[in-house]
Design a protein around this motif. Structure first.
Motif, PDB file in Angstrom:
ATOM      1  N   ALA A 104       0.818  -1.219   0.000  1.00 30.66           N
ATOM      2  CA  ALA A 104       0.000   0.000   0.000  1.00 30.66           C
ATOM      3  C   ALA A 104       0.850   1.268   0.000  1.00 30.66           C
ATOM      4  CB  ALA A 104      -0.944   0.005   1.202  1.00 30.66           C
ATOM      5  N   VAL A 105       2.064   1.183   0.536  1.00 28.83           N
ATOM      6  CA  VAL A 105       2.893   2.384   0.692  1.00 28.83           C
ATOM      7  C   VAL A 105       4.304   2.187   0.144  1.00 28.83           C
ATOM      8  CG1 VAL A 105       1.569   3.122   2.722  1.00 28.83           C
ATOM      9  CG2 VAL A 105       3.641   1.754   3.027  1.00 28.83           C
ATOM     10  N   ALA A 106       4.469   1.267  -0.781  1.00 33.78           N
ATOM     11  CA  ALA A 106       5.792   0.843  -1.257  1.00 33.78           C
ATOM     12  C   ALA A 106       6.717   1.998  -1.636  1.00 33.78           C
ATOM     13  CB  ALA A 106       5.647  -0.109  -2.431  1.00 33.78           C
ATOM     14  N   GLY A 107       6.212   3.021  -2.275  1.00 31.90           N
ATOM     15  CA  GLY A 107       7.055   4.124  -2.706  1.00 31.90           C
ATOM     16  C   GLY A 107       7.625   4.958  -1.578  1.00 31.90           C
ATOM     17  N   SER A 108       7.104   4.805  -0.387  1.00 29.81           N
ATOM     18  CA  SER A 108       7.563   5.609   0.753  1.00 29.81           C
ATOM     19  C   SER A 108       8.731   4.986   1.494  1.00 29.81           C
ATOM     20  CB  SER A 108       6.410   5.833   1.727  1.00 29.81           C
ATOM     21  OG  SER A 108       5.391   6.584   1.105  1.00 29.81           O
TER      22      SER A 108
END
Length: 124
Positions: A104-108
């Motif tokens: 859900a938040v992989a880019g962070s």
């Protein structure tokens, strides 16, 4: 948090997560203590640490922090869908929750968070 991710936790689990997150120092201590005890047995320990470092980073957006802290909180909680004492199966629910949170938040989760996790794993 997205509704799909949020719905993976029961009301009782969410209440326990909220209680444990209120005392950040105690929560961090519980997380690291638990991780030290089981790090060698779980293949996702480095990802768990990267999520922890991302959640603790002040530059991380609040939504991302809460998503990751909920996943880390599920790892720490004694309430579990599958008891962690069961060989081979015990941490599958923890891994699934963490995988959903990271997706859900992989880019962070940055290379810096991953490097900190790698260094911390070497120290465990």
């Amino acid at each position: 948090m997205t509704d799909a991710f949020h719905s993976r936790f029961s009301a009782e689990e969410m209440a326990a997560i909220r209680r444990s997150l209120r005392d950040e120092a105690r929560f961090g201590s519980e997380f690291m203590g638990r991780l030290k005890r089981v790090a060698k047995r779980i293949p996702f320990a480095e990802d768990l640490l990267a999520a922890w470092f991302c959640a603790r980073d002040p530059a991380t957006p609040r939504r991302v922090r809460m998503t990751l802290l909920a996943a880390v909180g599920y790892f720490v909680l004694p309430i579990d869908a599958i008891p962690d004492l069961l060989p081979f199966l015990g941490f599958t629910d923890d891994a699934a929750v963490l995988a959903a949170a990271i997706a859900a938040v992989a880019g962070s989760i940055t290379p810096v968070h991953r490097e900190k996790a790698k260094q911390a794993m070497a120290e465990l």
